[in-house]
Motif scaffolding. Structure first.
Motif, PDB file in Angstrom:
ATOM      1  N   VAL A 158       0.842  -1.101   0.068  1.00 30.45           N
ATOM      2  CA  VAL A 158      -0.094   0.044   0.010  1.00 30.45           C
ATOM      3  C   VAL A 158       0.821   1.289   0.308  1.00 30.45           C
ATOM      4  CG1 VAL A 158      -2.021   1.138   1.252  1.00 30.45           C
ATOM      5  CG2 VAL A 158      -1.741  -1.428   1.262  1.00 30.45           C
ATOM      6  N   PRO A 159       0.644   2.326  -0.865  1.00 29.26           N
ATOM      7  CA  PRO A 159       1.414   3.401  -0.679  1.00 29.26           C
ATOM      8  C   PRO A 159       1.675   4.000   0.665  1.00 29.26           C
ATOM      9  CG  PRO A 159      -0.157   3.646  -2.539  1.00 29.26           C
ATOM     10  CD  PRO A 159      -0.582   2.158  -1.812  1.00 29.26           C
ATOM     11  N   GLY A 160       2.744   4.260   0.950  1.00 25.41           N
ATOM     12  CA  GLY A 160       3.264   4.862   2.181  1.00 25.41           C
ATOM     13  C   GLY A 160       3.400   3.750   3.250  1.00 25.41           C
ATOM     14  N   MET A 161       3.313   2.301   2.918  1.00 23.53           N
ATOM     15  CA  MET A 161       2.981   1.439   4.149  1.00 23.53           C
ATOM     16  C   MET A 161       4.216   1.601   4.916  1.00 23.53           C
ATOM     17  SD  MET A 161       2.069  -2.384   3.349  1.00 23.53           S
ATOM     18  CE  MET A 161       3.696  -2.859   3.038  1.00 23.53           C
ATOM     19  N   LEU A 162       4.212   1.318   6.255  1.00 22.83           N
ATOM     20  CA  LEU A 162       5.273   0.904   7.196  1.00 22.83           C
ATOM     21  C   LEU A 162       5.179  -0.753   7.259  1.00 22.83           C
ATOM     22  CD1 LEU A 162       4.671   3.851   9.456  1.00 22.83           C
ATOM     23  CD2 LEU A 162       6.500   3.742   7.685  1.00 22.83           C
ATOM     24  N   TYR A 163       6.283  -1.262   8.094  1.00 26.27           N
ATOM     25  CA  TYR A 163       6.425  -2.472   8.490  1.00 26.27           C
ATOM     26  C   TYR A 163       6.332  -2.702   9.997  1.00 26.27           C
ATOM     27  CZ  TYR A 163       7.071  -3.078   3.557  1.00 26.27           C
ATOM     28  OH  TYR A 163       6.900  -3.255   2.070  1.00 26.27           O
ATOM     29  N   PRO A 222       3.366 -17.121   7.680  1.00 26.56           N
ATOM     30  CA  PRO A 222       3.179 -16.698   8.917  1.00 26.56           C
ATOM     31  C   PRO A 222       2.178 -15.949   9.225  1.00 26.56           C
ATOM     32  CG  PRO A 222       5.037 -15.523   8.265  1.00 26.56           C
ATOM     33  CD  PRO A 222       4.592 -16.454   7.198  1.00 26.56           C
ATOM     34  N   MET A 223       1.581 -15.320  10.328  1.00 27.22           N
ATOM     35  CA  MET A 223       0.804 -14.575  10.633  1.00 27.22           C
ATOM     36  C   MET A 223       0.986 -13.214  10.194  1.00 27.22           C
ATOM     37  SD  MET A 223      -1.617 -16.557  11.942  1.00 27.22           S
ATOM     38  CE  MET A 223      -2.777 -15.426  12.516  1.00 27.22           C
ATOM     39  N   THR A 224       0.242 -12.706   9.504  1.00 26.54           N
ATOM     40  CA  THR A 224       0.403 -11.378   8.821  1.00 26.54           C
ATOM     41  C   THR A 224      -0.915 -10.720   8.566  1.00 26.54           C
ATOM     42  OG1 THR A 224       1.535 -10.067   7.017  1.00 26.54           O
ATOM     43  CG2 THR A 224       0.382 -12.111   6.484  1.00 26.54           C
ATOM     44  N   CYS A 225      -0.903  -9.232   8.701  1.00 29.06           N
ATOM     45  CA  CYS A 225      -2.213  -8.399   8.389  1.00 29.06           C
ATOM     46  C   CYS A 225      -1.577  -7.020   8.223  1.00 29.06           C
ATOM     47  CB  CYS A 225      -3.097  -8.443   9.665  1.00 29.06           C
ATOM     48  SG  CYS A 225      -4.512  -7.560   9.495  1.00 29.06           S
ATOM     49  N   THR A 226      -2.242  -6.258   7.130  1.00 34.91           N
ATOM     50  CA  THR A 226      -1.917  -5.026   6.696  1.00 34.91           C
ATOM     51  C   THR A 226      -3.202  -4.274   7.187  1.00 34.91           C
ATOM     52  OG1 THR A 226      -0.498  -5.642   4.959  1.00 34.91           O
ATOM     53  CG2 THR A 226      -1.145  -3.361   5.093  1.00 34.91           C
ATOM     54  N   VAL A 227      -3.216  -2.978   7.793  1.00 37.49           N
ATOM     55  CA  VAL A 227      -3.996  -2.159   8.253  1.00 37.49           C
ATOM     56  C   VAL A 227      -3.896  -0.673   8.032  1.00 37.49           C
ATOM     57  CG1 VAL A 227      -5.465  -1.432  10.190  1.00 37.49           C
ATOM     58  CG2 VAL A 227      -4.443  -3.542  10.148  1.00 37.49           C
ATOM     59  N   SER A 228      -4.871  -0.013   7.620  1.00 40.83           N
ATOM     60  CA  SER A 228      -4.971   1.428   7.430  1.00 40.83           C
ATOM     61  C   SER A 228      -6.023   2.083   8.044  1.00 40.83           C
ATOM     62  CB  SER A 228      -5.010   1.774   5.937  1.00 40.83           C
ATOM     63  OG  SER A 228      -5.050   3.213   5.889  1.00 40.83           O
ATOM     64  N   LYS A 271      -0.780   5.681  12.673  1.00 43.30           N
ATOM     65  CA  LYS A 271      -1.881   6.619  11.913  1.00 43.30           C
ATOM     66  C   LYS A 271      -1.369   6.678  10.198  1.00 43.30           C
ATOM     67  CE  LYS A 271      -3.657   9.832  15.308  1.00 43.30           C
ATOM     68  NZ  LYS A 271      -3.879   8.624  15.995  1.00 43.30           N
ATOM     69  N   ARG A 272      -0.649   5.480   9.998  1.00 39.93           N
ATOM     70  CA  ARG A 272      -0.395   5.195   8.673  1.00 39.93           C
ATOM     71  C   ARG A 272      -0.622   3.722   8.249  1.00 39.93           C
ATOM     72  NH1 ARG A 272       5.602   7.418   7.340  1.00 39.93           N
ATOM     73  NH2 ARG A 272       5.368   6.124   5.720  1.00 39.93           N
ATOM     74  N   PRO A 273      -0.649   3.239   6.914  1.00 38.67           N
ATOM     75  CA  PRO A 273      -0.778   1.976   6.720  1.00 38.67           C
ATOM     76  C   PRO A 273       0.489   1.304   7.099  1.00 38.67           C
ATOM     77  CG  PRO A 273      -1.243   3.419   4.800  1.00 38.67           C
ATOM     78  CD  PRO A 273      -0.716   4.213   5.893  1.00 38.67           C
ATOM     79  N   VAL A 274       0.084   0.051   7.707  1.00 34.71           N
ATOM     80  CA  VAL A 274       1.339  -0.637   8.401  1.00 34.71           C
ATOM     81  C   VAL A 274       1.008  -2.209   8.118  1.00 34.71           C
ATOM     82  CG1 VAL A 274       0.364  -0.534  10.655  1.00 34.71           C
ATOM     83  CG2 VAL A 274       2.761  -0.852  10.428  1.00 34.71           C
TER      84      VAL A 274
END
Length: 723
Positions: free
Chosen positions: A216-221, A341-347, A411-414
């Motif tokens: 996702v644009p601007g995504m952090l990890y 493995p367990m993973t999830c991306t959230v904004s 407060k950013r996609p991660v």
């Protein structure tokens, strides 16, 4: 079918402008151009037909490698009369209308997708076919009942004029819905064929997108480090040195974990490895697997247990039996070991929450995100991604909750990704269970009584804990694989005719999280029951195949499966010197399976040469996929029987990666032959059906080779290893 439809010019033009047909799948059937998730329908999915004639099944469930999407598409295309080369599947949207029939949640589990959705999909496809027929007949200027539908065309049989789905899809979408669509009669044209799965090409060329592939644009990890002892809380963390590292965005404290957020996953992962968080003490910090097992074994003698199955008077009949066989069995905690493995991306914003996630429980994702963010559920947008393995682990919402909390904080996609170590040490494991099984036999060698006592934690405890979900003191998940799930069973214990039976359960709580694991309770109960039957055959000096056959005489279906297995495995033929074999039969997820495993043993090195499996799953929608799923579940069952176990010491899991959580390798995988008995019965489950018979068949073969009984898994703890 003869139907008259009146369309005015305005309706016709609106239909043409729409350019396609979209039908909701369900009983009752409703039709709409857009999904209305507020509708209280119990069933739902959608058929979409484009102007180019392509038919899309908008799937009601996720695909995690089990082939459900292709199976459902085959059912839909067959009933619709579609051209299979123009059929595709789209990821499921989220909504009440897509919840599993009879379950109330939108999920993928229990080998139930094709079974549960077969009827509603057929009814909806039949309705769509009738509407297309009316629209096509109107365009051709003929009566609808003079037309047939096949290969994506409405065909006027007398003149052989035809019109494609895409040409009339928009007009058909505006027609009144048939209240009672008529299902096709006669043999299927697509169902029953060994067709390539629709999801394979994208997985081969790399275009398939799993949860971990989300960008996702601007995504952090984010990388996470959780409390090593279950239930301990985070007390403090020294984050000074980590915050100054390049690319580090934030260090976030969760109730039982610390998280590092960075501009790349590698930076987050290497940074969190430097952190030494302090966690609280708990009463479980001294608990070990030995303690849990010892407590369970004590309960075998308890005078109090909750009955689940009571037929006749098993206690009295057992005491009066001429021959009695009793044995205690136990199985360990097991990890799911999914490749992803367990993973999830959230904004997360103040107005909405968007998630990209590999999840078996989409309803749970929405509910979890809404609870964490405080947003209404209609502001939660979930993208259901492909799963890189599930086996029950991705029913849980722990990673979703963590990712949503992190998203709120930054407060950013991660994107949260668990390391393999976190994945192994913080699972929801297959419960460690202990069972005692006793059987009494009369002079003719028939079972006069069977008793069974199961001791272990409750899988449903954490899933439905308000109120606590024991049914009259029994966890129903622990009973799976004890009673028959297939039509026509002669009694309550698998396919065996038993006039006196008593099955009991004792709830034994543990601090170790437990959850759904492939075949759930059947994975241990198949081992317990079939091992006891094998021991009884030895005690009665009877061939174990013939004993099972006699005990199943009231179930022609089961006898057919057993006889097919004996024939295909060459059971009545002599083996080459040094070879030995074992047999087992199980009934679970609505399917009957029987297996023969052929081995050789040198000291304690076990070589599995051949496995023959026969399955009766009622109707095999896609035989090629049935074979693949049976093979996969057998491999998983072999791995669990021989080497897999989660052990606890000082309250924490000792295993951390594949070097100490050993799974079966490709080199160790034997030849697996699968034979399908197509009984024409109701569709049974496939993905989990064959796993429960593996361990008892393997242990039976080892007894034949060594004379020693294996009553505790895995075999590696008794010194056995793969040759």
């Amino acid at each position: 079918m003869s139907t008259k439809v009146s369309l005015n010019r305005r309706q016709f033009l609106k239909a043409g402008a729409a350019g396609g047909l979209m039908l909701s799948v369900g009983l009752p059937i409703t039709y709409a151009e857009t999904v209305d998730s507020s509708e209280p329908a119990r069933l739902g999915a959608f058929i979409r037909i484009g102007a180019d004639g392509r038919v899309a099944l908008i799937a009601p469930c996720v695909e995690m490698g089990q082939g459900s999407h292709s199976g459902l598409a085959m059912i839909l295309a067959d009933e619709l009369g579609a051209d299979w080369s123009k059929v595709s599947v789209e990821a499921p949207p989220i909504g009440v209308a897509y919840r599993v029939p009879g379950r109330g949640i939108q999920n993928t589990s229990a080998s139930q997708m094709v079974r549960r959705w077969n009827t509603p999909l057929r009814h909806s496809a039949a309705a769509a076919r009738e509407m297309l027929t009316v629209a096509g007949a109107t365009r051709l200027g003929v009566a609808a009942d003079a037309c047939t539908v096949r290969d994506g065309f409405i065909i006027h049989e007398e003149s052989q004029r035809r019109i494609a789905f895409g040409e009339v899809a928009a007009a058909a979408a505006k027609l009144p819905q048939p209240k009672e669509p008529v299902l096709r009669k006669g043999p299927a044209t697509i169902v029953g064929k060994p067709l390539p799965r629709l999801d394979i090409p994208s997985k081969v060329d790399g275009s398939a997108r799993f949860g971990i592939d989300t960008r996702v644009p601007g995504m952090l990890y984010a990388a996470i480090r959780q409390s090593p002892v279950f239930s301990a809380k985070l007390v403090s963390v020294d984050e000074k040195d980590v915050r100054s590292r390049k690319g580090i965005i934030d260090v976030i404290k969760l109730p039982d974990a610390v998280v590092v957020v960075a501009d790349s996953y590698w930076r987050a992962k290497t940074a969190i490895a430097l952190i030494e968080p302090v966690f609280s003490d708990t009463p479980h910090a001294a608990t070990s697997t030995r303690d849990i097992q010892a407590s369970q074994r004590l309960q075998l003698q308890s005078p109090v247990a909750m009955p689940s199955v009571v037929v006749g008077d098993a206690t009295k009949s057992l005491a009066a039996a001429k021959i009695r066989v009793t044995a205690d069995y136990e199985v360990p905690f097991l990890h799911h070991a999914t490749m992803e493995p367990m993973t999830c991306t959230v904004s997360v914003t103040d107005q909405s929450c968007e998630l990209w996630v590999s999840s078996q429980n989409l309803t749970g994702v929405v509910e979890t995100a809404a609870r964490v963010t405080g947003l209404p559920q209609d502001k939660i947008n979930v993208h259901a991604m492909l799963l890189g393995g599930g086996f029950g682990r991705k029913f849980e919402q722990d990673a979703v909750e963590q990712a949503t909390l992190i998203g709120k904080a930054v407060k950013r996609p991660v994107q949260l990704i668990w390391s393999r170590e976190e994945d192994v040490q913080h699972g929801f494991y297959r419960p460690a269970m202990v069972g005692r099984v006793s059987a009494g036999f009369d002079e003719q060698g028939n079972i006069s009584a069977l008793t069974m006592r199961l001791i272990g934690p409750s899988v449903h405890e954490h899933t439905f804990n308000n109120p606590f979900p024991l049914v009259r003191g029994v966890d129903v998940v622990a009973m799976i694989g004890v009673t028959s799930e297939s039509p026509g069973a002669p009694g309550l214990i698998q396919q065996y005719t038993i006039k006196n039976a008593r099955v009991e359960y004792i709830y034994q709580p543990t601090h170790v999280p437990v959850g759904y694991w492939r075949s759930i309770g059947a994975s241990e109960n198949g081992f317990f029951i079939e091992s006891l039957i094998d021991e009884a055959a030895a005690r009665l000096k009877t061939d174990p195949y013939q004993l099972r056959r006699r005990l199943m005489q009231d179930s022609p279906r089961a006898v057919t499966v057993l006889d097919k297995l004996a024939s295909e495995s060459g059971w009545n033929k002599a083996l080459m010197p040094g070879r030995f074999r074992g047999i087992a039969f199980t009934d679970t997820v609505g399917s009957l399976t029987a297996q023969v495993i052929e081995i050789s043993v040198a000291k304690k090195s076990v070589k599995v040469h051949r496995i023959v499996c026969v399955i009766d799953c009622g109707t095999a929608v896609n035989p090629d996929n049935v074979i693949a799923q049976v093979q996969g579940s057998i491999v998983m069952g072999l791995s669990a029987a021989m080497t897999e176990q989660i052990t606890v010491e000082r309250g924490r899991v000792l295993q951390s990666n594949f070097h100490d959580y050993r799974v079966l390798s490709l080199k160790e995988t034997p030849r697996i032959e699968v034979h399908i008995v197509d009984s024409g019965g109701p569709i049974g489950g496939v993905g989990e059906a064959a796993l429960p018979a593996v361990a008892p068949a393997l242990c039976s073969a080892i007894h034949a080779a060594t004379g020693k009984r294996i009553r505790s898994l895995p075999l590696s703890q008794a010194g056995y290893q793969w040759a």
